[in-house]
Scaffold this active site. Structure first.
Site, PDB file in Angstrom:
ATOM      1  N   ASN A  29       0.852  -1.192   0.000  1.00 60.96           N
ATOM      2  CA  ASN A  29       0.000   0.000   0.000  1.00 60.96           C
ATOM      3  C   ASN A  29       0.889   1.244   0.000  1.00 60.96           C
ATOM      4  OD1 ASN A  29      -1.485   2.252   0.992  1.00 60.96           O
ATOM      5  ND2 ASN A  29      -3.093   0.866   1.644  1.00 60.96           N
ATOM      6  N   HIS A  87       0.945   5.953   1.704  1.00 60.74           N
ATOM      7  CA  HIS A  87       1.793   6.697   2.652  1.00 60.74           C
ATOM      8  C   HIS A  87       2.861   7.515   1.932  1.00 60.74           C
ATOM      9  CE1 HIS A  87      -0.247   4.190   5.602  1.00 60.74           C
ATOM     10  NE2 HIS A  87      -0.011   3.193   4.767  1.00 60.74           N
ATOM     11  N   HIS A 104      -5.629   3.822  -2.133  1.00 59.33           N
ATOM     12  CA  HIS A 104      -6.987   4.185  -1.720  1.00 59.33           C
ATOM     13  C   HIS A 104      -7.294   5.565  -2.286  1.00 59.33           C
ATOM     14  CE1 HIS A 104      -9.930   4.592   1.966  1.00 59.33           C
ATOM     15  NE2 HIS A 104     -10.496   4.916   0.815  1.00 59.33           N
ATOM     16  N   ARG A 152      -9.373   8.310  -1.988  1.00 63.83           N
ATOM     17  CA  ARG A 152     -10.373   8.801  -1.039  1.00 63.83           C
ATOM     18  C   ARG A 152     -11.214   9.906  -1.668  1.00 63.83           C
ATOM     19  NH1 ARG A 152     -10.450   8.470   4.527  1.00 63.83           N
ATOM     20  NH2 ARG A 152      -9.233   6.741   5.316  1.00 63.83           N
ATOM     21  N   ARG A 179      -7.047  13.041  -0.131  1.00 63.23           N
ATOM     22  CA  ARG A 179      -6.038  13.547   0.817  1.00 63.23           C
ATOM     23  C   ARG A 179      -4.629  13.029   0.523  1.00 63.23           C
ATOM     24  NH1 ARG A 179      -7.759  10.486   6.320  1.00 63.23           N
ATOM     25  NH2 ARG A 179      -9.683  11.611   5.913  1.00 63.23           N
ATOM     26  N   GLU A 192      -8.491   0.598  -3.427  1.00 65.25           N
ATOM     27  CA  GLU A 192      -9.414   0.632  -2.297  1.00 65.25           C
ATOM     28  C   GLU A 192     -10.345   1.811  -2.501  1.00 65.25           C
ATOM     29  OE1 GLU A 192      -7.197   1.097   1.232  1.00 65.25           O
ATOM     30  OE2 GLU A 192      -6.212  -0.827   1.046  1.00 65.25           O
ATOM     31  N   THR A 228      -8.294   3.844   7.581  1.00 68.81           N
ATOM     32  CA  THR A 228      -9.549   3.087   7.637  1.00 68.81           C
ATOM     33  C   THR A 228      -9.658   2.381   8.983  1.00 68.81           C
ATOM     34  OG1 THR A 228      -9.105   2.708   5.319  1.00 68.81           O
ATOM     35  CG2 THR A 228     -10.959   1.532   6.247  1.00 68.81           C
ATOM     36  N   GLU A 245     -11.251  -9.345   2.458  1.00 68.79           N
ATOM     37  CA  GLU A 245     -10.021  -8.990   3.183  1.00 68.79           C
ATOM     38  C   GLU A 245     -10.410  -8.777   4.639  1.00 68.79           C
ATOM     39  OE1 GLU A 245      -7.542  -5.911   1.465  1.00 68.79           O
ATOM     40  OE2 GLU A 245      -6.722  -5.387   3.436  1.00 68.79           O
ATOM     41  N   HIS A 281      -4.088  -4.504   7.349  1.00 70.49           N
ATOM     42  CA  HIS A 281      -4.186  -3.342   8.249  1.00 70.49           C
ATOM     43  C   HIS A 281      -3.393  -3.571   9.535  1.00 70.49           C
ATOM     44  CE1 HIS A 281      -6.003   0.629   8.812  1.00 70.49           C
ATOM     45  NE2 HIS A 281      -5.606   0.411  10.043  1.00 70.49           N
TER      46      HIS A 281
HETATM   47  N1  PXP Z   1      -5.933  -3.000   3.628  1.00 75.68           N
HETATM   48  C1  PXP Z   1      -6.871  -2.018   3.648  1.00 75.68           C
HETATM   49  C2  PXP Z   1      -8.237  -2.332   3.128  1.00 75.68           C
HETATM   50  C3  PXP Z   1      -6.568  -0.723   4.125  1.00 75.68           C
HETATM   51  O1  PXP Z   1      -7.509   0.233   4.133  1.00 75.68           O
HETATM   52  C4  PXP Z   1      -5.242  -0.458   4.563  1.00 75.68           C
HETATM   53  C5  PXP Z   1      -4.879   0.912   5.046  1.00 75.68           C
HETATM   54  O2  PXP Z   1      -5.031   1.859   4.067  1.00 75.68           O
HETATM   55  C6  PXP Z   1      -4.300  -1.496   4.494  1.00 75.68           C
HETATM   56  C7  PXP Z   1      -4.672  -2.762   4.049  1.00 75.68           C
HETATM   57  C8  PXP Z   1      -2.869  -1.292   4.905  1.00 75.68           C
HETATM   58  O3  PXP Z   1      -2.801  -0.943   6.247  1.00 75.68           O
HETATM   59  P1  PXP Z   1      -1.395  -0.516   6.866  1.00 75.68           P
HETATM   60  O4  PXP Z   1      -1.010   0.776   6.215  1.00 75.68           O
HETATM   61  O5  PXP Z   1      -1.702  -0.366   8.317  1.00 75.68           O
HETATM   62  O6  PXP Z   1      -0.422  -1.605   6.571  1.00 75.68           O
END
Ligand code: PXP
Length: 240
Positions: free
Chosen positions: A7, A10, A43, A45, A49, A70, A101, A151, A191
């Site tokens: 992901n 970040h 994602h 959004r 953001r 996402e 999330t 998921e 997550h």
């Molecule tokens: N899966 C989903 C559906 C998410 O919303 C997120 C966070 O955006 C992640 C995985 C990844 O989470 P993390 O950044 O905490 O590894």
């Protein structure tokens, strides 16, 4: 083999902190793929953001592994997904005030809407995953929508402290995973997973995909900082 979706939201968050052009999440995707990522997760959004429309278009053109988008179960973003055609869409809940999330999608409460969106996305050739808490009512409703994958939200497990709470959370995820496996859907999780807590989740039978962001990007800063400082020092010294 279990697949790793990286992901890269970040990376875009850091770019947006300065509203500048770096770091570019497209570069982040390329480097993740070179490192062995099986998927790139972003994602889009509603408030844009971090990841924006330019990012998802360019990622669609450049990502060679699985592109997983996402998204909230809302018309505006569904339309964009049907146009961009990521390989996979993961429906997540979205509240503007949350930092990330914070819980799974409440599919039991908005079953009709989710079911319609799942079909719309699938009709566009997109594999659809639902991001759900390991809660039996939610998992059972999710399965009934006709989605392709679920998921499991591992956030509560990641936050659990002490052997008893941690094993309770693992048990909930294993039980939810069993129901998902028995239904024939793909089992994913994500997550809050880190280098330290990922092992029990990997070991869950037929766990096919993990989506991990924060921990990987955090480590990238730490393993890369020394080299980045050295490179700047070299420039300073060579200018004299
Ligand atoms: N899966 C989903 C559906 C998410 O919303 C997120 C966070 O955006 C992640 C995985 C990844 O989470 P993390 O950044 O905490 O590894």
């Amino acid at each position: 083999m279990i697949e790793l979706g990286v992901n890269i939201d970040h990376v875009a968050t850091l770019r947006q902190a300065r509203r500048t052009v770096e770091p570019d999440p497209i570069w982040g995707a390329v480097l993740s793929e070179l490192g062995g990522a099986d998927g790139i997760t972003v994602h889009l959004r509603e408030d844009r953001r971090h990841i924006n429309d330019r990012d998802v278009s360019l990622l669609r053109e450049t990502v060679r592994c699985k592109l997983n988008m996402e998204m909230a179960a809302v018309d505006e973003i569904v339309k964009i997904a049907c146009k961009i055609k990521p390989d996979q869409a993961t429906l997540v809940p979205e509240r503007r005030e949350e930092v990330t999330t914070e819980g799974g999608l409440n599919v039991a409460e908005q079953f009709g809407n989710v079911q319609k969106i799942v079909k719309r996305l699938q009709d566009s050739g997109i594999v659809v995953s639902l991001f759900l808490d390991p809660d039996l009512r939610q998992i059972e409703s999710g399965i009934k929508t006709g989605c392709d994958a679920i998921e499991i939200h591992t956030g509560k497990y990641a936050l659990a402290r002490g052997q008893k709470d941690v094993s309770e959370e693992i048990t909930r995820i294993i039980e939810a995973g069993k129901i998902i496996n028995d239904s024939g859907l793909r089992l994913h999780a994500g997550h809050g997973l880190t280098y330290h807590n990922v092992e029990p989740i990997v070991k869950i039978p037929k766990m096919l995909e993990l989506n991990i962001g924060h921990s990987i990007i955090s480590r990238a800063i730490m393993v890369g900082l020394k080299k980045a400082v050295r490179e700047m020092k070299q420039i300073l010294n060579s200018c004299k």
